[in-house]
Design an enzyme around this catalytic site. Structure first.
Site, mmCIF file in Angstrom:
data_model
loop_
_atom_site.group_PDB
_atom_site.id
_atom_site.type_symbol
_atom_site.label_atom_id
_atom_site.label_comp_id
_atom_site.label_asym_id
_atom_site.label_seq_id
_atom_site.Cartn_x
_atom_site.Cartn_y
_atom_site.Cartn_z
ATOM 1 N N GLU A 1 0.818 -1.202 0.000
ATOM 2 C CA GLU A 1 0.000 0.000 0.000
ATOM 3 C C GLU A 1 0.857 1.260 0.000
ATOM 4 O OE1 GLU A 1 -4.221 -1.027 1.900
ATOM 5 O OE2 GLU A 1 -2.627 -0.859 3.367
ATOM 6 N N CYS B 1 3.622 8.520 1.150
ATOM 7 C CA CYS B 1 4.070 7.571 2.164
ATOM 8 C C CYS B 1 4.280 6.216 1.491
ATOM 9 C CB CYS B 1 3.002 7.492 3.261
ATOM 10 S SG CYS B 1 3.385 6.311 4.550
ATOM 11 N N CYS C 1 5.545 -4.882 16.220
ATOM 12 C CA CYS C 1 5.092 -3.876 17.186
ATOM 13 C C CYS C 1 3.608 -4.162 17.480
ATOM 14 C CB CYS C 1 5.263 -2.462 16.619
ATOM 15 S SG CYS C 1 6.995 -2.079 16.279
ATOM 16 N N CYS D 1 6.150 -7.043 7.809
ATOM 17 C CA CYS D 1 7.220 -6.518 8.657
ATOM 18 C C CYS D 1 7.572 -7.565 9.706
ATOM 19 C CB CYS D 1 6.750 -5.239 9.349
ATOM 20 S SG CYS D 1 8.066 -4.381 10.255
#
Ligand code: SAH
Length: 365
Positions: free
Chosen positions: A94, A107, A118, A114
Site C-alpha cells: 500500500e 508515504c 510492534c 514486517c
C-alpha cells in the site's frame, strides 16, 4: 518474460553508470536513462530517442521498465489517496498520498509485511513476507507521479516522501538507499534531502550507516519513555535499548547533518499516555535535538488498544512543551479509507501472515 529481465526502474545514478559501462556505453547515459524513466514516464526503451538504435534495440531485448500495477485507488473525504499496488510476484503493498496546503507527502512501503511485530501496528499482524527491491520502492513514487499527473518541477504535487508505509526501511538498507538516491536525483524527482524522511523503529547500527551514506531526515518510533514499556510495545527495544538509541540519534545529528530528529509517539489509551510518561519522555530527550510527533492511535480490526482521549493528548503535549520540547499532534488523515498511520496492510498472497483473517476491511472486496 519481463520477470527475468533487468528492471531499469530501480537503478540509481551510480548503478546505472556501472550498468552502462558494463555494456560498453558511456556513463553519462545514466542521466538520460533516469530522465526518460522518472521524468518522462517512459516504459518502452525503444522510445529513448537520444540513444542509438543499437542501444535501444539491446535494451528492449534485455531489459525492462516494470512499475507495480494499480489494483485499487481510493480517495478519502479529506483528499488523502491510497493505492493498493501489485508486484510481479502477486504480492501487494500500500501507498498513501497526503495533500496539504503547502505540500504533498507520499508515504511509501519498504517491505511486504514486517518482522518487528510492534503490538499496535496493523502491518505487523500480517507477518513478514519479503524485502522490496529498489525498483519496487521507487516504482511506488513512479506510479504516484503518473497517477497524480505532471512531474513538472514548478507544479509538482509530491514535495515530500516518507518511508513510513509497510515495513522497516533500515532492515532493507541497500534497496531503500538506492531508491532514496533516485528520489533526490535532479535527473529523476529532485526532492531535497530534508524532504525525504526515513522512519525507523530503532535499528541502531543501521542509523549510523545511514548517517554515513545517505543522511536524509530521520524519524524514530519511540512510543515509550522507558525500556520496560518500550520492549513491550516495540520488541526491537530488547535488542537496542533507549539509551543506545538516543546515543545513535545524537550521532546522527552531529556535524554537517544538522537536521532535527522527529520522535514518533503513538498515543495509546491508558498505556503510555500518562503525565508521568510525558515527564519521563522529556527527560529522555533532554540532550537530543529533536521534536515530538504525537500520533493518536489508529485502530484497526483486531487491535486491543484504544486511542487516548483528546484531552489527555493535549495535556501530554503541554507537559512536553513546558519542558521546552517542540511537540505537535499529528492529525489522522484518510481515516475513512484505512489510510492512516499504521493501518497499511496490503493483502499478501502467501501463507506467512500471522493471522489468517484479512485485516484491512477496506481491501477485502
Ligand atoms: N518501521 C518503521 C515505519 C513504520 S510506520 C517505524 O517503525 O518507524 C510509521 C509510523 O506509524 C511508526 O511510527 C509506527 O510506529 C506508527 N504506527 C504503527 N501503527 C500505528 C497505529 N495503529 N496508529 C498510529 N501509528 C501507528
Amino acid at each position: 518474460m519481463t520477470a527475468s529481465k533487468h528492471n531499469l526502474l530501480g537503478l540509481d545514478r551510480g548503478s546505472a553508470q556501472s550498468f552502462f559501462e558494463g555494456i560498453g556505453e558511456k556513463p553519462y547515459r545514466s542521466d538520460q536513462l533516469l530522465q526518460w524513466i522518472h521524468q518522462f514516464g517512459i516504459t518502452d526503451c525503444s522510445d529513448m530517442t537520444n540513444f542509438s538504435k543499437k542501444l535501444r534495440g539491446w535494451l528492449t531485448e534485455e531489459a525492462c521498465i516494470s512499475p507495480p500495477t494499480i489494483v485499487t485507488d481510493q480517495q478519502a473525504a479529506d483528499g488523502t489517496r491510497k493505492w493498493l499496488l501489485q508486484l510481479q510476484d502477486g504480492n501487494c503493498i500500500e501507498m498513501v498520498f497526503i495533500p496539504e496546503t503547502d505540500r504533498g507527502t507520499l508515504c511509501v512501503s519498504s517491505q511486504v509485511g514486517c518482522v518487528l511485530n510492534c503490538t499496535f501496528c496493523a502491518t505487523a499482524k500480517q507477518g513478514f513476507n519479503r524485502n522490496l527491491t529498489s525498483a519496487e520502492i521507487i516504482g511506488q513514487v513512479w506510479v504516484a507521479y503518473q497517477a497524480l499527473g505532471c512531474p513538472d518541477r514548478e507544479k509538482r504535487l509530491i514535495t515530500n516522501v516518507v518511508m513510513m508505509g509497510m515495513g522497516e526501511p533500515l532492515a532493507n538498507f541497500d534497496a531503500v538507499v538506492r531508491s532514496m538516491n533516485i528520489m533526490m536525483d535532479d535527473f529523476a524527482y529532485g526532492i531535497s534531502r530534508r524532504r525525504v524522511t526515513l522512519s525507523t523503529a530503532g535499528m541502531v547500527p543501521m542509523i549510523d550507516k545511514l548517517r554515513e551514506v545517505c543522511p536524509v531526515s530521520l524519524a524514530v518510533s519511540l512510543h515509550a519513555p522507558n525500556d520496560e514499556l518500550r520492549s513491550e510495545l516495540v520488541p526491537l527495544n530488547k535488542k537496542y535499548s533507549i539509551a543506545e538509541l538516543m546515543a545513535a540519534c545524537r550521532r546522527y545529528v552531529l556535524g554537517k547533518n544538522r537536521a532535527r530528529i522527529t520522535f514518533e509517539y503513538v498515543m495509546l489509551d491508558g498505556i503510555n499516555d500518562q503525565p508521568g510518561h510525558a515527564k519521563e519522555l522529556a527527560h529522555c530527550l533532554e540532550d537530543v535535538p529533536g521534536k515530538v510527533n504525537l500520533i493518536p492511535f489508529n485502530a484497526f480490526a483486531g487491535s486491543a488498544y484504544r486511542r487516548s482521549p483528546q484531552k489527555r493528548i493535549d495535556h501530554f503535549r503541554e507537559i512536553l512543551l513546558k519542558a521546552g520540547i517542540m511537540t505537535v499532534t499529528r492529525r489522522p488523515r484518510g481515516d475513512d479509507i484505512d489510510a492512516a498511520c499504521g493501518q497499511l496492510a496490503g493483502k499478501i498472497q502467501d501463507r506467512t501472515r500471522r493471522s489468517g483473517k484479512q485485516i484491512n476491511k477496506g481491501l477485502t472486496g
